[in-house]
Design a protein around this motif. Structure first.
Motif, PDB file in Angstrom:
ATOM      1  N   GLU A 177       0.829  -1.212   0.000  1.00 18.00           N
ATOM      2  CA  GLU A 177       0.000   0.000   0.000  1.00 18.00           C
ATOM      3  C   GLU A 177       0.863   1.261   0.000  1.00 18.00           C
ATOM      4  OE1 GLU A 177      -2.702  -0.504   3.286  1.00 18.00           O
ATOM      5  OE2 GLU A 177      -4.214  -1.445   1.988  1.00 18.00           O
ATOM      6  N   TYR A 178       2.044   1.172   0.604  1.00 21.59           N
ATOM      7  CA  TYR A 178       2.918   2.339   0.616  1.00 21.59           C
ATOM      8  C   TYR A 178       3.384   2.681  -0.797  1.00 21.59           C
ATOM      9  CZ  TYR A 178       6.246   5.736   2.396  1.00 21.59           C
ATOM     10  OH  TYR A 178       6.905   6.901   2.657  1.00 21.59           O
ATOM     11  N   THR A 179       3.561   1.640  -1.645  1.00 24.30           N
ATOM     12  CA  THR A 179       3.964   1.907  -3.034  1.00 24.30           C
ATOM     13  C   THR A 179       2.885   2.688  -3.769  1.00 24.30           C
ATOM     14  OG1 THR A 179       3.049  -0.136  -3.998  1.00 24.30           O
ATOM     15  CG2 THR A 179       5.277  -0.243  -3.083  1.00 24.30           C
ATOM     16  N   LEU A 180       1.615   2.496  -3.377  1.00 22.40           N
ATOM     17  CA  LEU A 180       0.515   3.224  -4.012  1.00 22.40           C
ATOM     18  C   LEU A 180       0.570   4.710  -3.668  1.00 22.40           C
ATOM     19  CD1 LEU A 180      -2.407   0.691  -3.327  1.00 22.40           C
ATOM     20  CD2 LEU A 180      -0.949   0.855  -5.354  1.00 22.40           C
ATOM     21  N   GLU A 181       1.136   5.010  -2.496  1.00 21.80           N
ATOM     22  CA  GLU A 181       1.288   6.417  -2.090  1.00 21.80           C
ATOM     23  C   GLU A 181       2.477   7.072  -2.788  1.00 21.80           C
ATOM     24  OE1 GLU A 181       1.533   6.708   2.153  1.00 21.80           O
ATOM     25  OE2 GLU A 181      -0.098   5.271   2.475  1.00 21.80           O
ATOM     26  N   LEU A 182       3.512   6.258  -3.069  1.00 21.07           N
ATOM     27  CA  LEU A 182       4.732   6.815  -3.648  1.00 21.07           C
ATOM     28  C   LEU A 182       4.592   7.148  -5.125  1.00 21.07           C
ATOM     29  CD1 LEU A 182       7.447   4.528  -2.029  1.00 21.07           C
ATOM     30  CD2 LEU A 182       7.103   6.971  -1.592  1.00 21.07           C
ATOM     31  N   ASP A 183       3.770   6.382  -5.828  1.00 23.23           N
ATOM     32  CA  ASP A 183       3.688   6.551  -7.273  1.00 23.23           C
ATOM     33  C   ASP A 183       2.292   6.151  -7.738  1.00 23.23           C
ATOM     34  OD1 ASP A 183       4.430   7.109  -9.842  1.00 23.23           O
ATOM     35  OD2 ASP A 183       6.036   5.641  -9.964  1.00 23.23           O
ATOM     36  N   ASP A 184       2.077   6.179  -9.047  1.00 20.52           N
ATOM     37  CA  ASP A 184       0.782   5.769  -9.583  1.00 20.52           C
ATOM     38  C   ASP A 184       0.507   4.320  -9.198  1.00 20.52           C
ATOM     39  OD1 ASP A 184       0.445   8.231 -10.777  1.00 20.52           O
ATOM     40  OD2 ASP A 184       1.373   7.604 -12.665  1.00 20.52           O
ATOM     41  N   PRO A 185      -0.756   3.983  -8.982  1.00 20.03           N
ATOM     42  CA  PRO A 185      -1.099   2.601  -8.614  1.00 20.03           C
ATOM     43  C   PRO A 185      -0.646   1.611  -9.693  1.00 20.03           C
ATOM     44  CG  PRO A 185      -2.981   4.060  -8.328  1.00 20.03           C
ATOM     45  CD  PRO A 185      -1.937   4.851  -9.053  1.00 20.03           C
ATOM     46  N   THR A 186      -0.251   0.437  -9.249  1.00 20.53           N
ATOM     47  CA  THR A 186       0.137  -0.616 -10.195  1.00 20.53           C
ATOM     48  C   THR A 186      -0.733  -1.838  -9.988  1.00 20.53           C
ATOM     49  OG1 THR A 186       1.778  -1.617  -8.706  1.00 20.53           O
ATOM     50  CG2 THR A 186       2.536   0.179 -10.140  1.00 20.53           C
ATOM     51  N   SER A 187      -0.963  -2.552 -11.072  1.00 15.87           N
ATOM     52  CA  SER A 187      -1.772  -3.764 -10.991  1.00 15.87           C
ATOM     53  C   SER A 187      -1.106  -4.798 -10.093  1.00 15.87           C
ATOM     54  CB  SER A 187      -1.991  -4.334 -12.398  1.00 15.87           C
ATOM     55  OG  SER A 187      -0.743  -4.579 -13.024  1.00 15.87           O
ATOM     56  N   PHE A 188       0.242  -4.844 -10.127  1.00 12.62           N
ATOM     57  CA  PHE A 188       0.954  -5.823  -9.308  1.00 12.62           C
ATOM     58  C   PHE A 188       0.673  -5.595  -7.821  1.00 12.62           C
ATOM     59  CE2 PHE A 188       4.621  -7.125  -6.771  1.00 12.62           C
ATOM     60  CZ  PHE A 188       4.727  -8.444  -7.136  1.00 12.62           C
ATOM     61  N   ALA A 189       0.682  -4.325  -7.403  1.00 15.98           N
ATOM     62  CA  ALA A 189       0.433  -4.021  -5.986  1.00 15.98           C
ATOM     63  C   ALA A 189      -0.955  -4.480  -5.571  1.00 15.98           C
ATOM     64  CB  ALA A 189       0.608  -2.525  -5.733  1.00 15.98           C
ATOM     65  N   TYR A 190      -1.953  -4.143  -6.389  1.00 17.45           N
ATOM     66  CA  TYR A 190      -3.326  -4.552  -6.063  1.00 17.45           C
ATOM     67  C   TYR A 190      -3.454  -6.077  -6.027  1.00 17.45           C
ATOM     68  CZ  TYR A 190      -5.064   0.237  -6.676  1.00 17.45           C
ATOM     69  OH  TYR A 190      -5.313   1.574  -6.547  1.00 17.45           O
ATOM     70  N   LEU A 191      -2.790  -6.743  -6.952  1.00 17.98           N
ATOM     71  CA  LEU A 191      -2.854  -8.209  -6.997  1.00 17.98           C
ATOM     72  C   LEU A 191      -2.277  -8.814  -5.723  1.00 17.98           C
ATOM     73  CD1 LEU A 191      -3.403 -10.841  -8.541  1.00 17.98           C
ATOM     74  CD2 LEU A 191      -1.131 -10.608  -9.581  1.00 17.98           C
ATOM     75  N   ARG A 192      -1.094  -8.342  -5.300  1.00 17.93           N
ATOM     76  CA  ARG A 192      -0.472  -8.891  -4.104  1.00 17.93           C
ATOM     77  C   ARG A 192      -1.299  -8.565  -2.862  1.00 17.93           C
ATOM     78  NH1 ARG A 192       1.271 -12.772  -5.974  1.00 17.93           N
ATOM     79  NH2 ARG A 192       1.467 -13.279  -3.757  1.00 17.93           N
ATOM     80  N   ILE A 193      -1.861  -7.367  -2.810  1.00 21.01           N
ATOM     81  CA  ILE A 193      -2.714  -7.007  -1.667  1.00 21.01           C
ATOM     82  C   ILE A 193      -3.916  -7.939  -1.614  1.00 21.01           C
ATOM     83  CG2 ILE A 193      -4.236  -5.214  -0.718  1.00 21.01           C
ATOM     84  CD1 ILE A 193      -2.248  -3.142  -1.925  1.00 21.01           C
ATOM     85  N   GLY A 194      -4.502  -8.204  -2.775  1.00 20.54           N
ATOM     86  CA  GLY A 194      -5.629  -9.128  -2.835  1.00 20.54           C
ATOM     87  C   GLY A 194      -5.264 -10.512  -2.347  1.00 20.54           C
ATOM     88  N   LYS A 195      -4.100 -11.002  -2.774  1.00 22.58           N
ATOM     89  CA  LYS A 195      -3.649 -12.341  -2.351  1.00 22.58           C
ATOM     90  C   LYS A 195      -3.478 -12.392  -0.826  1.00 22.58           C
ATOM     91  CE  LYS A 195      -2.652 -14.378  -6.461  1.00 22.58           C
ATOM     92  NZ  LYS A 195      -3.143 -15.695  -6.913  1.00 22.58           N
ATOM     93  N   CYS A 196      -2.891 -11.326  -0.283  1.00 24.81           N
ATOM     94  CA  CYS A 196      -2.673 -11.289   1.172  1.00 24.81           C
ATOM     95  C   CYS A 196      -4.004 -11.291   1.922  1.00 24.81           C
ATOM     96  CB  CYS A 196      -1.861 -10.059   1.557  1.00 24.81           C
ATOM     97  SG  CYS A 196      -0.126 -10.131   1.053  1.00 24.81           S
ATOM     98  N   HIS A 197      -4.938 -10.481   1.478  1.00 19.29           N
ATOM     99  CA  HIS A 197      -6.247 -10.433   2.145  1.00 19.29           C
ATOM    100  C   HIS A 197      -6.951 -11.789   2.061  1.00 19.29           C
ATOM    101  CE1 HIS A 197      -6.628  -6.403   3.626  1.00 19.29           C
ATOM    102  NE2 HIS A 197      -6.353  -5.852   2.456  1.00 19.29           N
ATOM    103  N   GLU A 198      -6.798 -12.458   0.920  1.00 25.20           N
ATOM    104  CA  GLU A 198      -7.432 -13.773   0.792  1.00 25.20           C
ATOM    105  C   GLU A 198      -6.809 -14.761   1.779  1.00 25.20           C
ATOM    106  OE1 GLU A 198      -8.888 -16.973  -2.608  1.00 25.20           O
ATOM    107  OE2 GLU A 198      -7.634 -15.268  -3.211  1.00 25.20           O
ATOM    108  N   LYS A 199      -5.494 -14.690   1.955  1.00 19.34           N
ATOM    109  CA  LYS A 199      -4.827 -15.568   2.926  1.00 19.34           C
ATOM    110  C   LYS A 199      -5.310 -15.270   4.345  1.00 19.34           C
ATOM    111  CE  LYS A 199      -1.993 -17.964   0.288  1.00 19.34           C
ATOM    112  NZ  LYS A 199      -0.680 -17.451  -0.092  1.00 19.34           N
TER     113      LYS A 199
END
Length: 467
Positions: free
Chosen positions: A260-282
């Protein structure tokens, strides 16, 4: 008012731009033209570089430096014969100019004559004297890379780094060579030594973290990425890598914080959202997982991992209808994606849509997926559809890739018995028993009518006694 160094550099460029706009001709000294041409080449503005070279040579027709820049442009445009001819003329008047040898080497390299390029660059080093230039050493390293001589390439990149420790391209190339040579330990030693001298080099810390990760030394890897962030707290790549390590350590909430910090540093990336989703699912946060998966494909509609994540999300929830909808959406975007078709086959199989599963498995094979479970699952679908001949052909193809797989052999045995080809059935049954005797228990559940036959039971019993 005196100008700073940047102003001194930018003034000729601004003046040249003004000249082009007003269609007037200003005079520049040859050094100014060199700055202007180099600037445009660095910016990738070749047309303007050519224009500046043309005007520069009109004003300074004897300037060897401008002619060498003309050679560089000709090489960039792949006009190698013209470049060579011009270099031959220049060799008579500036034989001790390092740039002459560099451009000759560039031509050899373009012609795939990499050994000659290396020899010429070594001449450039000799001309350059006792203070070898890092860029020439790196160029020699690149020529060795073209020759796939990674050991020599590594040595020259290391030499380049000794001359210029801020040459990050050389640093990356050293790491690349170590990786290609599968020498993770050597790379770790090199990076630690490098960091002793350059303790705040975020790139080196980042690469060290990746090396530790490759050896599954996650604690050391995590520390390295943390040092990379300390060295540069806006280093997005380090946050991503740190997040991936935290995932491996099952510290999912901390991983989410880093992504989520990477989303604050720069434009959102699909990779960040994907990994966040995987973590929440776990973590069992299914709504948050779903939200982030949808953000993934919104950010990058062509990211196959995003569509697969949504599909697999519903697949795990056994919501096969929704999984079918999303995998079809993915196929519509990229109909040649083998992963999409394989997942489509599995989903249709779960929905008992066997004809659709058959089509999907066939497409999976056509696209080059020859995994064992693909052959076996497709054959099972064909068997269910009563297409025993096609199932046999499919299994025989699979057997070419997996000649010792008992699962294929047991299925072939059963299908040949069904087709009243008992000799072939016995042959494949014997092979299956040799590869995996206990596998006949699973095979008997798949084909109970065949494995209940006295003749088949007799073969299994005799094999047991003989072994």
């Amino acid at each position: 008012m005196p100008f700073g160094s940047n102003e001194e550099y930018n003034l000729p460029i601004a003046k040249f731009e003004s000249m082009l706009k007003t269609n007037t001709v200003f005079f520049f000294d040859s050094t100014d033209f060199e700055h202007i041409i180099t600037y445009y080449l660095d910016e990738g503005k070749v047309a303007k570089a050519k224009k500046a070279t043309q005007i520069g040579l009109e004003q300074h027709p004897t300037s060897s430096e401008l002619k060498l820049l003309e050679v560089e442009i000709l090489i960039f445009e792949n006009k190698l014969d013209k470049a060579e001819a011009l270099l031959e003329d220049l060799e008579e008047i500036c034989a001790h100019n390092v740039e002459l040898y560099i451009q000759k080497a560039n031509i050899f390299s373009k012609k795939d004559m990499h050994q000659k390029a290396i020899q010429t660059l070594k001449q450039a080093l000799a001309v350059n004297g006792e203070d070898p230039a890092a860029d020439i050493l790196s160029m020699i390293g690149m020529e060795f890379l073209f020759l796939e001589d990674y050991a020599n390439a590594k040595d020259y990149f290391l030499e380049a780094l000794k001359e210029d420790h801020l040459d990050y391209a050389a640093l990356y190339n050293v790491v690349f060579c170590y990786e290609y040579l599968a020498d993770h330990d050597g790379c770790i030693t090199f990076l630690n030594d490098f960091l002793e001298v350059n303790p705040y080099c975020e790139v080196a810390w980042h690469q060290l973290g990746k090396q530790y990760a490759a050896k599954k030394l996650y604690k050391e890897s995590l520390s390295a990425f943390e040092f990379a962030i300390i060295s540069d707290d806006s280093f997005i790549g380090a946050y991503f890598e740190k997040g991936k390590i935290l995932e491996k350590l099952k510290r999912y909430n901390e991983a989410i914080d880093n992504y989520e910090y990477t989303l604050e540093l720069d434009d959102p990336t699909s990779f960040a959202y994907l990994r966040i989703g995987k973590c929440h699912e776990k973590l069992g946060n299914l709504d948050l997982a779903k939200q982030n998966y949808y953000k993934t494909v919104h950010e990058d509609p062509l990211l196959d991992k995003g569509w697969l994540a949504i599909t697999d999300f519903y697949y795990r929830l056994e919501n096969f209808q929704k999984a079918k909808y999303y995998i079809q959406k993915a196929i519509n975007i990229d109909e040649d994606n083998v992963l999409y078709w394989k997942r489509s086959a599995e989903i249709h199989k779960q929905l008992s849509m066997f004809e659709e599963a058959d089509i999907a498995y066939k497409k999976t094979i056509e696209l080059g997926n020859y995994e064992l479970d693909t052959w076996v699952s497709w054959a099972d679908i064909l068997t269910h559809l009563g297409e025993n001949d096609t199932a046999i052909v499919t299994l025989l193809q699979g057997l070419e890739f997996y000649p010792e797989d008992s699962g294929i052999e047991y299925r072939l045995a059963a299908l040949y018995y069904l087709m009243h080809e008992d000799i072939k059935g016995q042959y494949h049954l014997t092979n299956a028993l040799e590869h995996n005797y206990d596998g006949h228990e699973l095979a008997s559940k798949l084909f109970p009518a065949i494995f209940d036959r006295p003749t088949v039971k007799n073969i299994i019993t005799k094999f047991k006694k003989a072994s």
